[in-house]
Design a protein around this motif. Structure first.
Motif, PDB file in Angstrom:
ATOM      1  N   THR A 141       9.268 -10.054  15.455  1.00  8.58           N
ATOM      2  CA  THR A 141       7.877  -9.570  15.592  1.00  8.58           C
ATOM      3  C   THR A 141       7.695  -8.786  14.208  1.00  8.58           C
ATOM      4  O   THR A 141       6.692  -8.123  14.021  1.00  8.58           O
ATOM      5  CB  THR A 141       7.738  -8.508  16.511  1.00  8.58           C
ATOM      6  N   VAL A 187       9.213   7.328   9.385  1.00  8.50           N
ATOM      7  CA  VAL A 187       9.366   6.013   8.238  1.00  8.50           C
ATOM      8  C   VAL A 187       8.315   5.059   8.472  1.00  8.50           C
ATOM      9  O   VAL A 187       8.184   4.542   9.459  1.00  8.50           O
ATOM     10  CB  VAL A 187      10.852   5.814   8.393  1.00  8.50           C
ATOM     11  N   LEU A 189       7.318   1.188   7.640  1.00 10.25           N
ATOM     12  CA  LEU A 189       7.770  -0.234   7.327  1.00 10.25           C
ATOM     13  C   LEU A 189       6.748  -1.091   6.766  1.00 10.25           C
ATOM     14  O   LEU A 189       5.643  -1.076   7.481  1.00 10.25           O
ATOM     15  CB  LEU A 189       8.169  -0.837   8.623  1.00 10.25           C
ATOM     16  N   ASP A 203      -3.467   0.508   3.669  1.00  6.71           N
ATOM     17  CA  ASP A 203      -2.120   0.528   3.500  1.00  6.71           C
ATOM     18  C   ASP A 203      -1.491   0.229   2.108  1.00  6.71           C
ATOM     19  O   ASP A 203      -0.303  -0.314   2.103  1.00  6.71           O
ATOM     20  CB  ASP A 203      -1.416  -0.260   4.584  1.00  6.71           C
TER      21      ASP A 203
ATOM     22  N   LYS B 185       4.032  -9.436  20.182  1.00  3.41           N
ATOM     23  CA  LYS B 185       3.179  -9.558  19.257  1.00  3.41           C
ATOM     24  C   LYS B 185       3.779  -9.218  17.770  1.00  3.41           C
ATOM     25  O   LYS B 185       4.762  -8.473  17.608  1.00  3.41           O
ATOM     26  CB  LYS B 185       1.870  -8.501  19.346  1.00  3.41           C
ATOM     27  N   ASP B 186       3.201  -9.702  16.858  1.00  6.03           N
ATOM     28  CA  ASP B 186       3.497  -9.201  15.525  1.00  6.03           C
ATOM     29  C   ASP B 186       3.021  -8.090  15.233  1.00  6.03           C
ATOM     30  O   ASP B 186       2.043  -7.907  15.037  1.00  6.03           O
ATOM     31  CB  ASP B 186       2.882 -10.522  14.442  1.00  6.03           C
ATOM     32  N   ILE B 187       4.038  -7.146  15.182  1.00  4.28           N
ATOM     33  CA  ILE B 187       3.616  -5.679  14.965  1.00  4.28           C
ATOM     34  C   ILE B 187       2.795  -5.448  13.650  1.00  4.28           C
ATOM     35  O   ILE B 187       2.365  -4.408  13.396  1.00  4.28           O
ATOM     36  CB  ILE B 187       4.731  -4.591  15.154  1.00  4.28           C
ATOM     37  N   MET B 188       3.017  -6.395  12.726  1.00  3.27           N
ATOM     38  CA  MET B 188       2.507  -6.367  11.313  1.00  3.27           C
ATOM     39  C   MET B 188       1.307  -6.714  11.168  1.00  3.27           C
ATOM     40  O   MET B 188       0.692  -6.995   9.876  1.00  3.27           O
ATOM     41  CB  MET B 188       3.556  -6.648  10.296  1.00  3.27           C
ATOM     42  N   LYS B 192      -6.637  -4.151   9.528  1.00  6.97           N
ATOM     43  CA  LYS B 192      -6.559  -3.454   8.294  1.00  6.97           C
ATOM     44  C   LYS B 192      -5.250  -3.080   7.372  1.00  6.97           C
ATOM     45  O   LYS B 192      -5.124  -2.497   6.289  1.00  6.97           O
ATOM     46  CB  LYS B 192      -7.293  -2.359   8.352  1.00  6.97           C
ATOM     47  N   THR B 193      -4.209  -3.495   8.198  1.00  9.53           N
ATOM     48  CA  THR B 193      -2.820  -2.879   7.692  1.00  9.53           C
ATOM     49  C   THR B 193      -1.759  -3.898   8.260  1.00  9.53           C
ATOM     50  O   THR B 193      -1.763  -4.529   9.098  1.00  9.53           O
ATOM     51  CB  THR B 193      -2.740  -1.701   8.311  1.00  9.53           C
ATOM     52  N   SER B 194      -0.975  -4.196   7.125  1.00  5.15           N
ATOM     53  CA  SER B 194       0.442  -4.827   7.358  1.00  5.15           C
ATOM     54  C   SER B 194       1.610  -3.924   7.255  1.00  5.15           C
ATOM     55  O   SER B 194       2.496  -4.313   6.749  1.00  5.15           O
ATOM     56  CB  SER B 194       0.621  -6.223   6.820  1.00  5.15           C
ATOM     57  N   SER B 195       1.207  -2.579   7.755  1.00  2.20           N
ATOM     58  CA  SER B 195       2.487  -1.766   7.668  1.00  2.20           C
ATOM     59  C   SER B 195       2.466  -1.188   9.144  1.00  2.20           C
ATOM     60  O   SER B 195       1.670  -1.283   9.905  1.00  2.20           O
ATOM     61  CB  SER B 195       2.274  -0.584   6.789  1.00  2.20           C
ATOM     62  N   ALA B 196       3.617  -0.459   9.381  1.00  5.03           N
ATOM     63  CA  ALA B 196       3.788   0.139  10.842  1.00  5.03           C
ATOM     64  C   ALA B 196       4.709   1.253  10.492  1.00  5.03           C
ATOM     65  O   ALA B 196       5.592   1.376   9.729  1.00  5.03           O
ATOM     66  CB  ALA B 196       4.568  -0.770  11.938  1.00  5.03           C
ATOM     67  N   VAL B 197       4.198   2.536  11.142  1.00  3.88           N
ATOM     68  CA  VAL B 197       4.957   3.832  10.992  1.00  3.88           C
ATOM     69  C   VAL B 197       5.411   4.292  12.202  1.00  3.88           C
ATOM     70  O   VAL B 197       4.850   4.291  13.236  1.00  3.88           O
ATOM     71  CB  VAL B 197       3.939   4.923  10.652  1.00  3.88           C
ATOM     72  N   LEU B 198       6.861   4.409  12.114  1.00  2.00           N
ATOM     73  CA  LEU B 198       7.518   4.877  13.237  1.00  2.00           C
ATOM     74  C   LEU B 198       7.935   6.429  13.044  1.00  2.00           C
ATOM     75  O   LEU B 198       7.937   6.732  11.986  1.00  2.00           O
ATOM     76  CB  LEU B 198       9.008   4.541  13.110  1.00  2.00           C
ATOM     77  N   THR B 199       7.040   6.957  14.016  1.00  2.00           N
ATOM     78  CA  THR B 199       6.822   8.620  13.962  1.00  2.00           C
ATOM     79  C   THR B 199       7.016   9.174  15.376  1.00  2.00           C
ATOM     80  O   THR B 199       7.442   8.489  16.427  1.00  2.00           O
ATOM     81  CB  THR B 199       5.424   8.660  13.528  1.00  2.00           C
ATOM     82  N   VAL B 207       0.959  11.442   8.952  1.00  2.00           N
ATOM     83  CA  VAL B 207       0.842  10.003   8.830  1.00  2.00           C
ATOM     84  C   VAL B 207      -0.330   9.203   9.389  1.00  2.00           C
ATOM     85  O   VAL B 207      -0.753   7.971   9.112  1.00  2.00           O
ATOM     86  CB  VAL B 207       2.037   9.256   9.405  1.00  2.00           C
ATOM     87  N   GLU B 209      -3.673   9.349   8.893  1.00  2.00           N
ATOM     88  CA  GLU B 209      -4.854   9.639   8.145  1.00  2.00           C
ATOM     89  C   GLU B 209      -5.666   8.345   7.833  1.00  2.00           C
ATOM     90  O   GLU B 209      -6.940   8.164   8.031  1.00  2.00           O
ATOM     91  CB  GLU B 209      -4.770  10.182   6.521  1.00  2.00           C
ATOM     92  N   HIS B 210      -4.931   7.568   7.334  1.00  2.00           N
ATOM     93  CA  HIS B 210      -5.467   5.863   7.109  1.00  2.00           C
ATOM     94  C   HIS B 210      -5.555   5.082   8.288  1.00  2.00           C
ATOM     95  O   HIS B 210      -5.553   3.810   8.249  1.00  2.00           O
ATOM     96  CB  HIS B 210      -4.879   5.273   5.973  1.00  2.00           C
TER      97      HIS B 210
END
Lengths: 285, 284
Positions: A141, A187, A189, A203, B185-188, B192-199, B207, B209-210
């Motif tokens: 994923t 972090v 990714l 992003d 699902k594809d988490i990326m 509007k974004t192809s990033s994911a933040v582990l928080t 983290v 804001e956007h």
């Protein structure tokens, strides 16, 4: 009276037999393994595979995987019916022919033909009660090329058997708490797809960098210098940065450590396709 | 008296001695005994995966089998009992790590200060035991669940205290990977974004804001508090999913909704420690 007894007995026995037979017919017995699976074989060395993944593969009738996977797991895959999983279908999936043909990296018609072939094989197999597994490396994923299977075969309710990702391997290689930064305990990714310099979405690297959290880049086609330049908008020059090459391969794994100032130089010209790039003060001494 | 027989007998004894030494060393090398005696043992942190025991990797099981001493929680010992037969099992400082990087003297609350000091003693004792074992050539493995480098509180102490031993970290499946698999699902694939933040809860202000895709490691956060905070940064129709017991095949499930409906949908549900919260339009 005896007739009634016989009928009663039949009423009990027939369903019981039916239940036993159906339990026997189902290939998985009570573990329910029929249908379609996306199975992660882990990332790096073959011993990073989970037992659950290995079991699922063993119980599968049909496998979709690359030749390199066959080479990596010869015993596990011996004697299985193996097909090509159609790398590149992800690039054109869901696009109109017009949009699809604009993609230069893959041929739209070729990929759609592959998709049709794959679909035929899978649907026929599942109808026959067989178990089909599509093998992936890493976490399917996270920037995986096979998630289109989940959409295309949604009606078959496919299950993902997860595995160790390049991210987990790289975290282990760095030997640092990736969420233990000083500025932030998060972090990010991310990936740039070779577009760091021009991309300006929400992003984009410089925007993500504002909070100075740790960042872990999946580096498909990444240009290190472009990324470093954008990171330096918000991260100080002496922010630790590191490259992890071949994460998870015990004999090849390598960590190159530095700072934003010197990491591009330390990494050199061609770090290869398989590496992760980290930046963040979680790596400070 | 002729010297020859004396010399012959002496030479004969030397030969027998040498032969025995060679045979003994072969036997010892086969059993690995020689190797252990000559070099110090190893220290490792090993992930056993998350959820069901079959999510452990082949490599991790091998490491467990190769270990002389295992340090782990009781629940982990139970799960992998068959591989730990005959091994020494120690308690780790799993309840005594929180103040590892603090100066106990700076804690004003008396009770907390005392706990800090006691915890420090527990850790020091454990460290001594581990170092002694490693010096004696033993292999000591600390077992933990998930990716030990992601919010792995107890393991940060081990990393710092035993840095000089350069421990091998054996990677494993994180609750992140298992929960991703549940979502399917594809988490990326955010619009509007192809990033994911582990928080986690306290970092969201930094983290969000956007409006990136968020994966919140909840760690004892109240779900209502989390949702309230998220609503400050994300529109009400942002999809939210909570995955419970990721990796436990029989218990794993999820509840999905939007930011404005998720509290109602999860009303009355038990929120165990093991739940992960996803926020983002990749779920639309």
């Amino acid at each position: 009276m005896t007739n009634l007894k016989n009928v009663f007995a039949l009423l009990l026995i027939v369903p019981a037999i039916f239940l036993c037979l159906s339990a026997g017919i189902s290939p998985a017995g009570d573990s329910g393994k029929t249908g379609l699976y996306l199975v992660s074989t882990g990332s790096g060395d073959p011993d990073n595979i989970t037992f659950k993944a290995a079991d699922t593969i063993k119980e599968s009738d049909i496998i979709f995987c690359s030749q390199s996977t066959v080479d990596k797991f010869p015993d596990l895959l011996e004697g299985k019916e193996i097909h090509d999983p159609g790398f590149g279908i992800f690039a054109v999936y869901g696009k109109t022919p017009e949009e699809g043909k604009k993609i230069s990296r893959f041929d739209y018609d070729e990929k759609m033909a592959e998709l049709e072939k794959i679909s035929e094989i899978i649907r026929k197999a599942v109808k026959e009660g067989k178990t089909v597994s599509v093998l992936c490396s890493g976490d399917p994923t996270i920037y995986g090329p096979n998630m289109w299977y989940m959409e295309e075969f949604a009606d078959l309710d496919p299950e993902i058997i997860t595995g160790v990702s390049a991210f987990n391997n790289s975290n282990a290689a760095l030997k640092k708490g990736v969420t233990s930064g000083k500025k932030a305990h998060s972090v990010i990714l991310t990936a740039t797809f070779g577009d760091a310099a021009q991309y300006n979405g929400p992003d984009s690297v410089d925007k993500l960098a504002k909070n100075r959290a740790a960042m872990a880049f999946f580096t498909m086609f990444m240009n290190i210098e472009d990324v470093v330049e954008k990171l330096r908008v918000h991260y100080p020059e002496d922010t630790p940065a590191a490259i992890v090459k071949h994460a998870g391969y015990s004999d090849k794994q390598e960590v190159i450590s530095g700072t934003l100032e010197n990491i591009a130089e330390k990494t050199g010209e061609n770090p290869g396709f398989e590496y992760m790039f980290y930046v963040g003060d979680f790596m400070s001494e | 008296m002729s010297r020859k027989p004396v010399i012959k007998s002496f030479v004969f004894k030397i030969c027998i001695f040498c032969l025995s030494a060679v045979i003994a060393s072969c036997i010892f090398q086969e059993s690995g005994f020689t190797a252990e005696k000559n070099s110090p043992g190893g220290f490792r942190l090993v992930s056993v995966g998350v959820g069901d025991p079959d999510l452990i990797t082949v490599r991790a099981i091998e490491r467990i089998k190769e270990s002389d001493i295992i340090i782990c929680r009781q629940s982990v010992e139970e799960e992998f009992k068959e591989h730990m037969e005959g091994k020494t099992v120690w308690e780790g400082a799993f309840n005594e790590w929180r103040t590892w990087d603090q100066d106990c003297g700076e804690i004003t609350d008396r009770e907390k200060r005392e706990k800090c000091i006691n915890d420090q003693k527990v850790r020091e004792k454990l460290e001594q035991k581990i170092r002694k074992a490693v010096d004696e050539g033993k292999t000591v493995s600390v077992l933990g669940q998930g990716d030990l480098m992601i919010y792995g509180g107890p393991y940060r102490w081990y990393l710092e205290a035993f840095e000089d031993l350069d421990p091998e970290i054996v990677p494993g499946v994180s609750c992140l990977n298992a929960a991703n698999a549940n979502l399917g699902k594809d988490i990326m694939s955010g619009k509007k974004t192809s990033s994911a933040v582990l928080t986690h809860y306290r970092d969201i202000d930094k983290v969000a804001e956007h409006q990136p895709t968020l994966i919140v490691f909840t760690m004892h956060t109240e779900f209502e508090d989390l949702v309230e905070k998220l609503r400050r940064y994300y529109p009400d129709d942002t999809p939210v999913s909570v995955v419970f017991y990721a990796g436990y095949k029989k218990k794993e499930y999820r509840i999905s909704g939007n930011l404005d409906t998720i509290l109602k949908k999860t009303e009355g549900k038990d929120f165990p420690f093991e739940h992960l919260v996803y926020v983002g339009d990749f779920m639309k």
